[in-house]
Design an enzyme around this catalytic site. Structure first.
Site, PDB file in Angstrom:
ATOM      1  CG  ASP A   1      -6.381  -2.516   2.978  1.00 57.47           C
ATOM      2  OD1 ASP A   1      -5.254  -2.333   3.469  1.00 57.47           O
ATOM      3  OD2 ASP A   1      -7.030  -1.631   2.367  1.00 57.47           O
TER       4      ASP A   1
ATOM      5  CG  HIS B   1      -4.095  -1.228  -1.695  1.00 62.36           C
ATOM      6  ND1 HIS B   1      -5.280  -1.830  -2.075  1.00 62.36           N
ATOM      7  CD2 HIS B   1      -4.397  -0.469  -0.610  1.00 62.36           C
ATOM      8  CE1 HIS B   1      -6.247  -1.454  -1.245  1.00 62.36           C
ATOM      9  NE2 HIS B   1      -5.741  -0.625  -0.355  1.00 62.36           N
TER      10      HIS B   1
ATOM     11  CG  HIS C   1      -9.320   0.923  -0.544  1.00 63.50           C
ATOM     12  ND1 HIS C   1      -8.748   0.570   0.665  1.00 63.50           N
ATOM     13  CD2 HIS C   1     -10.656   1.012  -0.303  1.00 63.50           C
ATOM     14  CE1 HIS C   1      -9.689   0.454   1.581  1.00 63.50           C
ATOM     15  NE2 HIS C   1     -10.855   0.729   1.032  1.00 63.50           N
TER      16      HIS C   1
ATOM     17  CB  SER D   1      -0.901   0.024   1.237  1.00 64.79           C
ATOM     18  OG  SER D   1      -1.461   1.317   1.352  1.00 64.79           O
TER      19      SER D   1
ATOM     20  CG  MET E   1     -11.050   3.910   2.264  1.00 63.96           C
ATOM     21  SD  MET E   1      -9.504   3.872   3.180  1.00 63.96           S
ATOM     22  CE  MET E   1      -8.358   3.899   1.834  1.00 63.96           C
TER      23      MET E   1
ATOM     24  CG  MET F   1      -7.852   7.686   2.900  1.00 64.58           C
ATOM     25  SD  MET F   1      -6.863   7.699   4.408  1.00 64.58           S
ATOM     26  CE  MET F   1      -6.224   6.019   4.365  1.00 64.58           C
TER      27      MET F   1
ATOM     28  CG  ASP G   1      -5.008   2.746   0.957  1.00 64.22           C
ATOM     29  OD1 ASP G   1      -6.030   2.043   0.862  1.00 64.22           O
ATOM     30  OD2 ASP G   1      -3.911   2.317   1.348  1.00 64.22           O
TER      31      ASP G   1
ATOM     32  CG  MET H   1     -11.879  -2.246   4.974  1.00 60.96           C
ATOM     33  SD  MET H   1     -10.360  -1.916   4.069  1.00 60.96           S
ATOM     34  CE  MET H   1      -9.349  -1.097   5.308  1.00 60.96           C
TER      35      MET H   1
HETATM   36  C1  DX5 Z   1      -6.298   1.757   5.676  1.00 58.74           C
HETATM   37  C2  DX5 Z   1      -5.897   1.500   4.240  1.00 58.74           C
HETATM   38  C3  DX5 Z   1      -4.834   0.477   4.122  1.00 58.74           C
HETATM   39  C4  DX5 Z   1      -3.532   0.869   4.762  1.00 58.74           C
HETATM   40  C5  DX5 Z   1      -2.937  -0.368   5.347  1.00 58.74           C
HETATM   41  O1  DX5 Z   1      -7.306   2.691   5.707  1.00 58.74           O
HETATM   42  O2  DX5 Z   1      -6.997   1.076   3.473  1.00 58.74           O
HETATM   43  O3  DX5 Z   1      -4.619   0.078   2.773  1.00 58.74           O
HETATM   44  O4  DX5 Z   1      -2.619   1.433   3.872  1.00 58.74           O
HETATM   45  O5  DX5 Z   1      -1.832  -0.010   6.093  1.00 58.74           O
HETATM   46  P1  DX5 Z   1      -1.118  -1.018   7.086  1.00 58.74           P
HETATM   47  O6  DX5 Z   1      -0.698  -2.217   6.267  1.00 58.74           O
HETATM   48  O7  DX5 Z   1       0.028  -0.236   7.604  1.00 58.74           O
HETATM   49  O8  DX5 Z   1      -2.135  -1.406   8.131  1.00 58.74           O
HETATM   50 ZN    ZN Z   2      -6.581   0.178   1.436  1.00 59.53          ZN
END
Ligand code: DX5
Ligand code: ZN
Length: 227
Positions: free
Chosen positions: A177, A33, A67, A8, A69, A37, A35, A138
């Site tokens: 994840d 991956h 991903h 990620s 969010m 947000m 992320d 998740m």
């Molecule tokens: C969390 C993200 C993850 C995050 C995971 O909101 O969706 O993809 O990057 O990070 P680690 O592996 O450090 O928990």
């Molecule tokens: Zn993620």
């Protein structure tokens, strides 16, 4: 079943983002991956389509898994598609017509995937299984990297694995994840997960390639043992 390991980018060094994208690709990981947000669906902001486009520019052959969010992922499918997303994951808890968005993502030639938050039950995914290629369970509350793995989410992985097998989709991708490391990754694989996202665990390694190979090997050995 093919085990896939996905670093990620959230855990990368933002002063050297391009280098870290190349580092993740060179590790032999299966995909990146990314992320996204929105500071509304989750209490944090990350980055947008430009970073997906940067990934495509510096590592064109490295598969891009996005991903979202976001409360309104439907408003952002288009810019992320243009930026080079190859899988787009939307949350079942988001505020959009999930059926319609999964179909729209597929119509663009992008793989559609559905995400469940830790408190969302497995059966919330069942009405959408036909329209998606993958479910992400998740294993932390989304919003931040570096949190602890919530093992209580694993029965959902097993339930979805059984359900998709019963529907004749033995090769259905189930991802976890959050909090994945050398111990929790194999536990998730034993429950039936075949795609593992790891942020802080992989980026903190001096030798990311060795960690990716070891995680893949351990998860392959454990896959499906408890499902
Ligand atoms: C969390 C993200 C993850 C995050 C995971 O909101 O969706 O993809 O990057 O990070 P680690 O592996 O450090 O928990
Ligand atoms: Zn993620």
């Amino acid at each position: 079943m093919q085990i896939q390991i996905l670093p990620s980018l959230l855990a990368a060094d933002y002063g050297h983002l391009a280098d870290d994208i190349v580092r993740a690709e060179s590790s032999g990981a299966d995909a990146l991956h990314l992320d996204i947000m929105d500071a509304h669906f989750v209490p944090n902001l990350s980055f947008g389509p430009d970073v997906v486009a940067l990934s495509r520019k510096v590592a064109p052959g490295f598969y891009r898994h996005v991903h979202l969010m976001m409360t309104r992922p439907d408003l952002y499918v288009e810019p992320f598609a243009k930026a080079g997303a190859q899988t787009i994951q939307i949350h079942v808890e988001s505020d959009c017509d999930v059926h319609a968005e999964l179909k729209r993502i597929r119509a663009k030639g992008i793989k559609p995937a559905l995400v469940l938050n830790p408190e969302t039950p497995a059966d919330a995914a069942y009405p959408y299984l036909k329209e998606c290629d993958e479910v992400l369970v998740m294993t932390v509350h989304p919003g931040y990297g570096g949190q602890s793995f919530i093992a209580d989410c694993l029965p959902k992985v097993t339930a979805i694995r059984r359900r998709t097998a019963a529907l004749g989709r033995a090769d259905f991708d189930i991802m976890v994840d959050g909090g994945v490391n050398g111990t929790t990754g194999p536990e998730a694989a034993a429950a039936g997960a075949n795609q593992l996202v790891a942020g802080s665990y992989l980026f903190k390694q001096a030798d990311m390639g060795a960690a990716v190979r070891a995680l893949r090997e351990d998860c392959t050995k454990c896959f499906g043992l408890k499902s």
